[in-house]
Design a protein around this motif. Structure first.
Motif, mmCIF file in Angstrom:
data_model
loop_
_atom_site.group_PDB
_atom_site.id
_atom_site.type_symbol
_atom_site.label_atom_id
_atom_site.label_comp_id
_atom_site.label_asym_id
_atom_site.label_seq_id
_atom_site.Cartn_x
_atom_site.Cartn_y
_atom_site.Cartn_z
ATOM 1 N N GLN A 32 9.867 -2.603 -2.123
ATOM 2 C CA GLN A 32 9.463 -1.636 -3.126
ATOM 3 C C GLN A 32 8.022 -2.422 -3.814
ATOM 4 O O GLN A 32 8.247 -3.423 -4.439
ATOM 5 N N GLU A 33 7.153 -1.183 -3.770
ATOM 6 C CA GLU A 33 5.780 -1.767 -4.355
ATOM 7 C C GLU A 33 5.882 -1.704 -5.983
ATOM 8 O O GLU A 33 6.768 -1.120 -6.582
ATOM 9 N N ASN A 34 5.004 -2.638 -6.350
ATOM 10 C CA ASN A 34 4.540 -2.851 -7.749
ATOM 11 C C ASN A 34 5.881 -3.277 -8.855
ATOM 12 O O ASN A 34 6.156 -2.705 -9.973
ATOM 13 N N LEU A 35 6.671 -4.244 -8.169
ATOM 14 C CA LEU A 35 7.736 -4.762 -9.076
ATOM 15 C C LEU A 35 7.488 -5.786 -9.696
ATOM 16 O O LEU A 35 7.035 -6.993 -9.195
ATOM 17 N N LEU A 36 6.904 -5.934 -11.055
ATOM 18 C CA LEU A 36 6.446 -6.993 -11.719
ATOM 19 C C LEU A 36 7.941 -7.581 -12.565
ATOM 20 O O LEU A 36 7.620 -8.786 -13.093
ATOM 21 N N GLU A 37 8.840 -7.054 -12.804
ATOM 22 C CA GLU A 37 9.908 -7.631 -13.411
ATOM 23 C C GLU A 37 10.863 -8.590 -12.714
ATOM 24 O O GLU A 37 11.111 -8.589 -11.425
ATOM 25 N N GLY A 38 10.903 -9.860 -13.504
ATOM 26 C CA GLY A 38 11.583 -11.103 -12.641
ATOM 27 C C GLY A 38 13.025 -10.711 -12.120
ATOM 28 O O GLY A 38 13.098 -11.200 -10.878
ATOM 29 N N GLY A 47 0.861 -1.161 0.005
ATOM 30 C CA GLY A 47 0.206 0.018 -0.035
ATOM 31 C C GLY A 47 0.994 1.346 0.145
ATOM 32 O O GLY A 47 1.791 1.227 1.033
ATOM 33 N N GLU A 48 0.705 2.058 -1.020
ATOM 34 C CA GLU A 48 1.332 3.432 -1.080
ATOM 35 C C GLU A 48 1.193 4.447 0.259
ATOM 36 O O GLU A 48 2.031 5.061 0.523
ATOM 37 N N ASP A 49 -0.135 4.312 0.595
ATOM 38 C CA ASP A 49 -0.296 5.479 1.912
ATOM 39 C C ASP A 49 0.454 5.008 2.916
ATOM 40 O O ASP A 49 1.402 5.979 3.276
ATOM 41 N N ILE A 50 0.516 3.810 3.195
ATOM 42 C CA ILE A 50 1.141 3.263 4.369
ATOM 43 C C ILE A 50 2.604 3.298 4.412
ATOM 44 O O ILE A 50 3.471 3.644 5.055
ATOM 45 N N GLY A 51 3.043 3.160 3.048
ATOM 46 C CA GLY A 51 4.444 3.155 2.818
ATOM 47 C C GLY A 51 5.049 4.780 2.788
ATOM 48 O O GLY A 51 6.147 4.939 3.443
ATOM 49 N N ARG A 52 4.020 5.899 2.470
ATOM 50 C CA ARG A 52 4.614 6.987 2.530
ATOM 51 C C ARG A 52 4.532 7.539 4.150
ATOM 52 O O ARG A 52 5.012 8.653 4.517
ATOM 53 N N LYS A 53 3.647 6.944 4.994
ATOM 54 C CA LYS A 53 3.614 7.403 6.223
ATOM 55 C C LYS A 53 4.367 6.387 7.267
ATOM 56 O O LYS A 53 5.402 6.779 7.653
ATOM 57 N N LEU A 71 9.243 4.730 10.141
ATOM 58 C CA LEU A 71 9.856 3.384 10.760
ATOM 59 C C LEU A 71 11.392 3.160 9.981
ATOM 60 O O LEU A 71 12.216 2.944 10.658
ATOM 61 N N HIS A 72 11.279 3.366 8.846
ATOM 62 C CA HIS A 72 12.468 2.998 8.079
ATOM 63 C C HIS A 72 13.655 4.190 8.469
ATOM 64 O O HIS A 72 14.697 3.690 8.715
ATOM 65 N N SER A 73 13.165 5.452 8.607
ATOM 66 C CA SER A 73 13.943 6.380 8.971
ATOM 67 C C SER A 73 14.648 6.161 10.324
ATOM 68 O O SER A 73 15.640 6.439 10.549
ATOM 69 N N ALA A 74 13.729 5.706 11.160
ATOM 70 C CA ALA A 74 14.266 5.582 12.671
ATOM 71 C C ALA A 74 15.221 4.566 12.689
ATOM 72 O O ALA A 74 16.001 4.488 13.579
ATOM 73 N N LEU A 75 15.118 3.535 11.821
ATOM 74 C CA LEU A 75 15.981 2.187 11.790
ATOM 75 C C LEU A 75 17.281 2.600 11.327
ATOM 76 O O LEU A 75 18.297 2.284 11.967
#
Length: 214
Positions: A61-67, A35-41, A46-50
């Motif tokens: 990463q979202e929407n990665l369709l390439e093998g 979900g893009e919304d939860i990714g942006r928020k 969490l990523h920044s804090a880690l």
């Protein structure tokens, strides 16, 4: 390359034999979410804090369709000590997310990768039982991504992975006053785990009746 073909290629190139030898860790934490919304928020905070805590973190990463890209994320999971899975209402709308979850559970069961689930505005029981819209989205994603017998195979694998993860100690955002407190608690838990001498010896599964910690 179609999504089903990409998934099959990733699966065939990352069999359980890949994990028979001692894993080589390149990352401390892998964050799996949908979900893009939860990714942006929440996930971005969490990523920044880690990273501020000097925890080597790989974020899905979202929407990665390439093998090739999907394979890269699967390899990242296999080379990670701890995975954080952020469940949200839109989680089962992403086939990529669910394929990553399969890999995470494989690593958890094979070499003891530590799994930390976060239930973000979704009941842990809905994740465990794939109820209501969460379950409907799961079926829709399987039918969009596969055909024929592959649909049932995907649903079976994804259902097992979801149920297994829902039975592991995690956090429910509803138990915290605000996201910042939850992020603080997760970072504290991660840094504590990374300080353990034998990180993968101590596991802490819990019963489904109490799948969160506060």
């Amino acid at each position: 390359m179609g999504f089903a073909a990409a998934a099959a290629a990733s699966s065939s190139s990352s069999p359980s034999s890949f994990l028979k030898s001692e894993p080589v860790f390149k990352h401390d934490v892998f964050i799996n979410f949908g979900g893009e919304d939860i990714g942006r928020k929440f996930v971005s905070h969490l990523h920044s804090a880690l990273l501020q805590a000097q925890v080597k973190t790989f974020i899905s990463q979202e929407n990665l369709l390439e093998g090739v890209k999907l394979e890269e994320q699967m390899r990242a999971i296999g080379g990670t000590k701890i995975t954080i899975i952020v469940f949200s209402k839109s989680y089962t709308e992403s086939a990529c997310c669910l394929l990553e979850l399969e890999k995470i559970i494989e690593c958890h069961e094979t070499f003891g990768q530590i799994v930390l689930p976060v239930f973000y505005e979704i009941d842990p029981l809905d994740v465990r039982d794939q109820k209501d819209d969460f379950g409907k989205a799961l079926e829709e994603t399987a039918h969009k991504s596969y055909s024929g017998e592959q649909v049932e195979h995907a649903l079976s694998s994804w259902t097992r992975a979801l149920t297994t993860t829902a039975g592991i100690t995690g956090w429910d955002v509803r138990d915290f006053r605000h996201d910042a407190k939850l992020v603080e608690r997760i970072v504290s838990r991660v840094t504590t785990l990374l300080d353990y001498k034998d990180l993968f010896v101590t596991q802490y599964p819990v019963g489904l009746e109490s799948p969160v910690e506060t």
